[in-house]
Write a protein that holds these residues in place. Sequence first.
Motif, PDB file in Angstrom:
ATOM      1  N   LEU A 195      -0.599   1.651   0.551  1.00  0.00           N
ATOM      2  CA  LEU A 195      -0.734   1.837  -0.892  1.00  0.00           C
ATOM      3  C   LEU A 195      -1.028   3.289  -1.239  1.00  0.00           C
ATOM      4  CD1 LEU A 195      -2.787  -1.323  -1.810  1.00  0.00           C
ATOM      5  CD2 LEU A 195      -0.474  -0.806  -2.538  1.00  0.00           C
ATOM      6  N   ALA A 196      -0.240   3.823  -2.149  1.00  0.00           N
ATOM      7  CA  ALA A 196      -0.420   5.193  -2.634  1.00  0.00           C
ATOM      8  C   ALA A 196      -1.469   5.203  -3.745  1.00  0.00           C
ATOM      9  CB  ALA A 196       0.905   5.728  -3.164  1.00  0.00           C
ATOM     10  N   PRO A 197      -2.063   6.360  -4.033  1.00  0.00           N
ATOM     11  CA  PRO A 197      -3.005   6.443  -5.154  1.00  0.00           C
ATOM     12  C   PRO A 197      -2.333   5.976  -6.445  1.00  0.00           C
ATOM     13  CG  PRO A 197      -3.093   8.441  -3.842  1.00  0.00           C
ATOM     14  CD  PRO A 197      -1.927   7.628  -3.324  1.00  0.00           C
ATOM     15  N   GLN A 198      -3.031   5.214  -7.228  1.00  0.00           N
ATOM     16  CA  GLN A 198      -2.584   4.650  -8.501  1.00  0.00           C
ATOM     17  C   GLN A 198      -1.439   3.647  -8.377  1.00  0.00           C
ATOM     18  OE1 GLN A 198      -3.002   8.410  -8.956  1.00  0.00           O
ATOM     19  NE2 GLN A 198      -5.112   7.840  -9.371  1.00  0.00           N
ATOM     20  N   GLU A 199      -1.039   3.284  -7.175  1.00  0.00           N
ATOM     21  CA  GLU A 199       0.024   2.285  -7.031  1.00  0.00           C
ATOM     22  C   GLU A 199      -0.554   0.901  -7.324  1.00  0.00           C
ATOM     23  OE1 GLU A 199       3.588   1.142  -3.925  1.00  0.00           O
ATOM     24  OE2 GLU A 199       1.809   2.128  -3.135  1.00  0.00           O
ATOM     25  N   GLU A 200       0.102   0.165  -8.189  1.00  0.00           N
ATOM     26  CA  GLU A 200      -0.356  -1.172  -8.531  1.00  0.00           C
ATOM     27  C   GLU A 200      -0.024  -2.140  -7.398  1.00  0.00           C
ATOM     28  OE1 GLU A 200       0.824  -2.564 -12.358  1.00  0.00           O
ATOM     29  OE2 GLU A 200       0.380  -0.644 -13.309  1.00  0.00           O
ATOM     30  N   ILE A 201      -0.969  -3.005  -7.088  1.00  0.00           N
ATOM     31  CA  ILE A 201      -0.821  -3.914  -5.965  1.00  0.00           C
ATOM     32  C   ILE A 201       0.388  -4.830  -6.126  1.00  0.00           C
ATOM     33  CG2 ILE A 201      -2.484  -5.557  -6.908  1.00  0.00           C
ATOM     34  CD1 ILE A 201      -2.103  -4.887  -3.212  1.00  0.00           C
ATOM     35  N   MET A 202       0.616  -5.344  -7.332  1.00  0.00           N
ATOM     36  CA  MET A 202       1.736  -6.254  -7.538  1.00  0.00           C
ATOM     37  C   MET A 202       3.066  -5.527  -7.386  1.00  0.00           C
ATOM     38  SD  MET A 202       2.453  -9.204  -7.649  1.00  0.00           S
ATOM     39  CE  MET A 202       2.237 -10.688  -8.482  1.00  0.00           C
ATOM     40  N   ALA A 203       3.162  -4.305  -7.879  1.00  0.00           N
ATOM     41  CA  ALA A 203       4.388  -3.521  -7.714  1.00  0.00           C
ATOM     42  C   ALA A 203       4.643  -3.245  -6.234  1.00  0.00           C
ATOM     43  CB  ALA A 203       4.292  -2.220  -8.497  1.00  0.00           C
ATOM     44  N   ALA A 204       3.588  -2.954  -5.495  1.00  0.00           N
ATOM     45  CA  ALA A 204       3.727  -2.713  -4.053  1.00  0.00           C
ATOM     46  C   ALA A 204       4.164  -3.985  -3.334  1.00  0.00           C
ATOM     47  CB  ALA A 204       2.412  -2.198  -3.479  1.00  0.00           C
ATOM     48  N   ALA A 205       3.608  -5.127  -3.723  1.00  0.00           N
ATOM     49  CA  ALA A 205       3.964  -6.401  -3.102  1.00  0.00           C
ATOM     50  C   ALA A 205       5.436  -6.729  -3.344  1.00  0.00           C
ATOM     51  CB  ALA A 205       3.067  -7.514  -3.636  1.00  0.00           C
ATOM     52  N   ILE A 206       5.891  -6.540  -4.563  1.00  0.00           N
ATOM     53  CA  ILE A 206       7.294  -6.813  -4.888  1.00  0.00           C
ATOM     54  C   ILE A 206       8.204  -5.865  -4.121  1.00  0.00           C
ATOM     55  CG2 ILE A 206       9.012  -6.707  -6.747  1.00  0.00           C
ATOM     56  CD1 ILE A 206       6.730  -7.778  -8.613  1.00  0.00           C
ATOM     57  N   ALA A 207       7.843  -4.592  -4.060  1.00  0.00           N
ATOM     58  CA  ALA A 207       8.649  -3.622  -3.307  1.00  0.00           C
ATOM     59  C   ALA A 207       8.705  -3.983  -1.826  1.00  0.00           C
ATOM     60  CB  ALA A 207       8.086  -2.210  -3.495  1.00  0.00           C
ATOM     61  N   LEU A 208       7.578  -4.438  -1.273  1.00  0.00           N
ATOM     62  CA  LEU A 208       7.553  -4.838   0.133  1.00  0.00           C
ATOM     63  C   LEU A 208       8.463  -6.046   0.359  1.00  0.00           C
ATOM     64  CD1 LEU A 208       6.508  -4.396   2.981  1.00  0.00           C
ATOM     65  CD2 LEU A 208       4.424  -5.629   2.343  1.00  0.00           C
ATOM     66  N   CYS A 209       8.428  -7.010  -0.545  1.00  0.00           N
ATOM     67  CA  CYS A 209       9.313  -8.175  -0.425  1.00  0.00           C
ATOM     68  C   CYS A 209      10.778  -7.767  -0.525  1.00  0.00           C
ATOM     69  CB  CYS A 209       8.975  -9.217  -1.486  1.00  0.00           C
ATOM     70  SG  CYS A 209       7.484 -10.163  -1.101  1.00  0.00           S
ATOM     71  N   GLN A 210      11.085  -6.838  -1.410  1.00  0.00           N
ATOM     72  CA  GLN A 210      12.470  -6.367  -1.525  1.00  0.00           C
ATOM     73  C   GLN A 210      12.908  -5.676  -0.233  1.00  0.00           C
ATOM     74  OE1 GLN A 210      14.607  -7.171  -4.056  1.00  0.00           O
ATOM     75  NE2 GLN A 210      12.861  -8.459  -4.607  1.00  0.00           N
ATOM     76  N   ARG A 245      -0.521 -18.281  -1.845  1.00  0.00           N
ATOM     77  CA  ARG A 245       0.819 -17.938  -1.401  1.00  0.00           C
ATOM     78  C   ARG A 245       1.659 -17.627  -2.627  1.00  0.00           C
ATOM     79  NH1 ARG A 245       3.448 -23.745   0.427  1.00  0.00           N
ATOM     80  NH2 ARG A 245       3.439 -24.617  -1.653  1.00  0.00           N
ATOM     81  N   ARG A 246       2.685 -16.832  -2.418  1.00  0.00           N
ATOM     82  CA  ARG A 246       3.563 -16.394  -3.501  1.00  0.00           C
ATOM     83  C   ARG A 246       4.999 -16.743  -3.143  1.00  0.00           C
ATOM     84  NH1 ARG A 246       1.166 -13.551  -7.904  1.00  0.00           N
ATOM     85  NH2 ARG A 246      -1.006 -13.349  -7.328  1.00  0.00           N
ATOM     86  N   ARG A 247       5.820 -16.937  -4.161  1.00  0.00           N
ATOM     87  CA  ARG A 247       7.241 -17.198  -3.927  1.00  0.00           C
ATOM     88  C   ARG A 247       7.881 -15.927  -3.370  1.00  0.00           C
ATOM     89  NH1 ARG A 247       8.501 -22.045  -5.610  1.00  0.00           N
ATOM     90  NH2 ARG A 247       7.321 -22.965  -7.289  1.00  0.00           N
ATOM     91  N   PHE A 248       8.770 -16.108  -2.416  1.00  0.00           N
ATOM     92  CA  PHE A 248       9.479 -14.979  -1.833  1.00  0.00           C
ATOM     93  C   PHE A 248      10.907 -14.991  -2.362  1.00  0.00           C
ATOM     94  CE2 PHE A 248      12.143 -13.093   1.492  1.00  0.00           C
ATOM     95  CZ  PHE A 248      11.516 -11.874   1.633  1.00  0.00           C
ATOM     96  N   PRO A 249      11.449 -13.893  -2.859  1.00  0.00           N
ATOM     97  CA  PRO A 249      10.901 -12.539  -2.855  1.00  0.00           C
ATOM     98  C   PRO A 249      10.262 -12.092  -4.167  1.00  0.00           C
ATOM     99  CG  PRO A 249      13.232 -12.426  -3.306  1.00  0.00           C
ATOM    100  CD  PRO A 249      12.882 -13.891  -3.148  1.00  0.00           C
ATOM    101  N   SER A 250      10.142 -12.994  -5.159  1.00  0.00           N
ATOM    102  CA  SER A 250       9.664 -12.585  -6.496  1.00  0.00           C
ATOM    103  C   SER A 250       8.181 -12.274  -6.547  1.00  0.00           C
ATOM    104  CB  SER A 250       9.982 -13.663  -7.525  1.00  0.00           C
ATOM    105  OG  SER A 250       9.170 -14.818  -7.284  1.00  0.00           O
ATOM    106  N   CYS A 251       7.390 -12.849  -5.650  1.00  0.00           N
ATOM    107  CA  CYS A 251       5.927 -12.725  -5.598  1.00  0.00           C
ATOM    108  C   CYS A 251       5.233 -13.481  -6.724  1.00  0.00           C
ATOM    109  CB  CYS A 251       5.478 -11.263  -5.600  1.00  0.00           C
ATOM    110  SG  CYS A 251       5.929 -10.390  -4.103  1.00  0.00           S
ATOM    111  N   SER A 252       5.963 -14.348  -7.433  1.00  0.00           N
ATOM    112  CA  SER A 252       5.328 -15.155  -8.474  1.00  0.00           C
ATOM    113  C   SER A 252       4.564 -16.301  -7.816  1.00  0.00           C
ATOM    114  CB  SER A 252       6.370 -15.687  -9.445  1.00  0.00           C
ATOM    115  OG  SER A 252       7.297 -16.530  -8.780  1.00  0.00           O
ATOM    116  N   LEU A 253       3.582 -16.835  -8.558  1.00  0.00           N
ATOM    117  CA  LEU A 253       2.775 -17.954  -8.038  1.00  0.00           C
ATOM    118  C   LEU A 253       3.553 -19.240  -8.020  1.00  0.00           C
ATOM    119  CD1 LEU A 253      -0.711 -17.250  -9.576  1.00  0.00           C
ATOM    120  CD2 LEU A 253      -0.084 -17.172  -7.179  1.00  0.00           C
TER     121      LEU A 253
END
Length: 137
Positions: free
Chosen positions: A52-67, A129-137
């Motif tokens: 995680l980079a400074p100021q990076e939002e966790i959800m944005a990082a999670a979605i990017a990782l799934c992509q 757990r989250r849906r893959f790859p959207s990360c939604s609940l």
Amino acid sequence: MVDAEAGDLLVARLWRWDDVRLRADAETDHRLQLRDNRPAPDYSISVFGHRLAPQEEIMAAAIALCQHILTVPRSAKWVTFTTERHLNAAGFVLRLSEPPLQHYDVILGHELASADLAKLATVFNQYDRRRFPSCSL
């Protein structure tokens, strides 16, 4: 979602992460290491990570990782997230294991202990757990 801060390694594990599946995956990986004559093969569990980079939002990082995981390719219906910090606190060590990019192994050691698998499953089940790859609940 997992609590994480700048500098943490966000870790993703695709479904399934119960101790039965973790054992099967670790045994399969170990057999491949033996087949490939790797020195000092150990048991491990495959995950992907993103620092995680400074100021990076966790959800944005999670979605990017799934992509990113989709490009490997991997498929699953579910994903869970934790951090290297949480894994370390439970006694586990991560080792960078590329290729593919951003691939890590959670090291279980030279012996495969049921207690370790149960403990690792608990870490992976700490958050929804989250849906893959959207990360939604």
